[in-house]
Design a protein around this motif. Structure first.
Motif, PDB file in Angstrom:
ATOM      1  N   PRO A 273       3.094   4.916   6.025  1.00 50.13           N
ATOM      2  CA  PRO A 273       3.360   3.476   5.988  1.00 50.13           C
ATOM      3  C   PRO A 273       2.374   2.786   5.035  1.00 50.13           C
ATOM      4  O   PRO A 273       1.330   3.342   4.679  1.00 50.13           O
ATOM      5  N   ASP A 274       2.712   1.582   4.638  1.00 50.99           N
ATOM      6  CA  ASP A 274       1.858   0.862   3.682  1.00 50.99           C
ATOM      7  C   ASP A 274       0.437   0.666   4.199  1.00 50.99           C
ATOM      8  O   ASP A 274      -0.520   0.772   3.436  1.00 50.99           O
ATOM      9  N   TRP A 275       0.284   0.412   5.503  1.00 48.23           N
ATOM     10  CA  TRP A 275      -1.068   0.196   6.016  1.00 48.23           C
ATOM     11  C   TRP A 275      -1.891   1.479   5.957  1.00 48.23           C
ATOM     12  O   TRP A 275      -3.106   1.434   5.779  1.00 48.23           O
ATOM     13  N   GLY A 276      -1.233   2.643   6.065  1.00 52.96           N
ATOM     14  CA  GLY A 276      -1.951   3.906   5.930  1.00 52.96           C
ATOM     15  C   GLY A 276      -2.406   4.148   4.504  1.00 52.96           C
ATOM     16  O   GLY A 276      -3.508   4.648   4.261  1.00 52.96           O
ATOM     17  N   LYS A 277      -1.569   3.766   3.538  1.00 46.47           N
ATOM     18  CA  LYS A 277      -1.959   3.895   2.130  1.00 46.47           C
ATOM     19  C   LYS A 277      -3.127   2.967   1.803  1.00 46.47           C
ATOM     20  O   LYS A 277      -4.055   3.354   1.088  1.00 46.47           O
ATOM     21  N   ARG A 278      -3.072   1.740   2.327  1.00 41.34           N
ATOM     22  CA  ARG A 278      -4.174   0.803   2.097  1.00 41.34           C
ATOM     23  C   ARG A 278      -5.463   1.298   2.737  1.00 41.34           C
ATOM     24  O   ARG A 278      -6.549   1.150   2.167  1.00 41.34           O
TER      25      ARG A 278
END
Length: 71
Positions: free
Chosen positions: A47-52
């Motif tokens: 998910p995007d929060w994991g990439k961030r």
């Protein structure tokens, strides 16, 4: 302890704990590691929060050494 060393210690603690959200994202998305994951280590979508979280951790590690050298 001087102010500079106190903030260096705070930064070290923050940098040392920033890997936790990334690992949580990996486990929530892909489950725990199993032997087939070692055979096929292709990156799985996050998910995007994991990439961030991963980018934040990498940034903190890269900037910690120059900060420590200045202190």
């Amino acid at each position: 302890m001087s102010t500079e060393l106190k903030y260096l210690a705070f930064t070290a603690l923050l940098t040392g704990s920033l890997w936790i959200p990334y690992v949580v994202a990996q486990v929530m998305t892909n489950g725990f590691l199993t032997p087939p994951n070692y055979v096929d280590p292709t990156p799985r979508p996050l998910p995007d929060w994991g990439k961030r979280a991963d980018r934040t951790y990498i940034n903190a590690v890269e900037t910690f050494a120059p900060f420590a050298a200045l202190v």
